[in-house]
Design an enzyme around this catalytic site. Structure first.
Site, short mmCIF file in Angstrom:
data_model
loop_
_atom_site.label_atom_id
_atom_site.label_comp_id
_atom_site.label_asym_id
_atom_site.label_seq_id
_atom_site.Cartn_x
_atom_site.Cartn_y
_atom_site.Cartn_z
N CYS A 105 0.66 13.69 13.60
CA CYS A 105 0.95 14.57 13.54
C CYS A 105 0.18 15.48 11.65
CB CYS A 105 2.76 14.43 13.18
SG CYS A 105 3.29 15.95 12.58
N HIS A 147 7.39 17.41 21.21
CA HIS A 147 6.72 16.37 19.56
C HIS A 147 7.58 17.98 18.47
CE1 HIS A 147 3.92 14.34 16.30
NE2 HIS A 147 4.37 16.20 16.02
N GLU A 148 6.48 18.91 19.40
CA GLU A 148 7.16 20.26 18.14
C GLU A 148 8.67 20.61 18.73
OE1 GLU A 148 4.96 20.36 16.37
OE2 GLU A 148 2.68 19.70 17.36
N HIS A 151 10.32 19.08 16.35
CA HIS A 151 10.68 19.37 14.56
C HIS A 151 11.41 20.52 14.48
CE1 HIS A 151 6.82 17.62 12.74
NE2 HIS A 151 5.82 17.86 13.46
#
Length: 180
Positions: A105, A147-148, A151
């Site tokens: 990341c 993953h995003e 966020h």
């Protein structure tokens, strides 16, 4: 995208509160501000060897991220795709099949971790023109999106690592996993 006006944005690092706060909806996708943010995110991902980047990582707490898979120094075997903005995304289906894989990341420099993710997901999102899209993604691209998506919900990949034994420095990762 006018490359002359695009900027590499400063990336928030682990510990900054912006990474731990759920982001708000993007209200006006067509605004010049949002369109420039999209271009700057694409440019930032390319210049920092990212395969994706979320707006909260550049101190903009909105539900927007870029998926931009391509081989680079951080991900040598990434598949090639055109950068894809995803605005106000929702993951509407996850496959039962889960796969553990290495993730890094831009906001957690120098670290890699093994994270369990669904192999296939279905996502509803708006594109940069404001048109709703619904698509299925698999494997590495599905991992980037998950993953995003984390966020924009205030989560980082370290929260999903099952054990500290699943962590490795970037240098060790490249020496043992990539080049090993």
């Amino acid at each position: 995208m006018n490359a002359a006006t695009n900027k590499v944005l400063k990336v928030a690092e682990l510990g900054n509160p912006v990474l731990r706060s759920p982001a708000r909806l993007v209200e006006n996708i067509q605004s010049p501000y949002v369109q420039q943010l999209i271009d700057n995110l694409i440019h930032t991902a390319a210049k920092t060897n990212g395969v994706g980047i979320a707006a909260p990582q550049v101190f903009e707490s909105v539900r927007l991220f870029i998926v931009a898979s391509r081989p680079n120094l951080r991900y040598l075997h990434a598949p090639v795709m055109e950068p894809m903005p995803m605005i106000n995304p929702q993951i509407v289906a996850y496959s039962d099949e889960q796969v553990k894989g290495w993730e890094g990341c831009l906001s957690v420099p120098g670290m890699r971790g093994q994270v369990m993710r669904s192999r296939e997901i279905e996502v509803v999102y708006c594109d940069r023109e404001g048109q709703q899209q619904q698509k299925v993604f698999t494997d590495f691209v599905a991992r980037i999106i998950q993953h995003e998506f984390d966020h924009i919900n205030g989560t980082v990949f370290l929260d999903r690592v099952e054990s500290t034994l699943d962590l490795m420095s970037d240098a060790e990762y490249h020496a043992r996993i990539v080049c090993g």
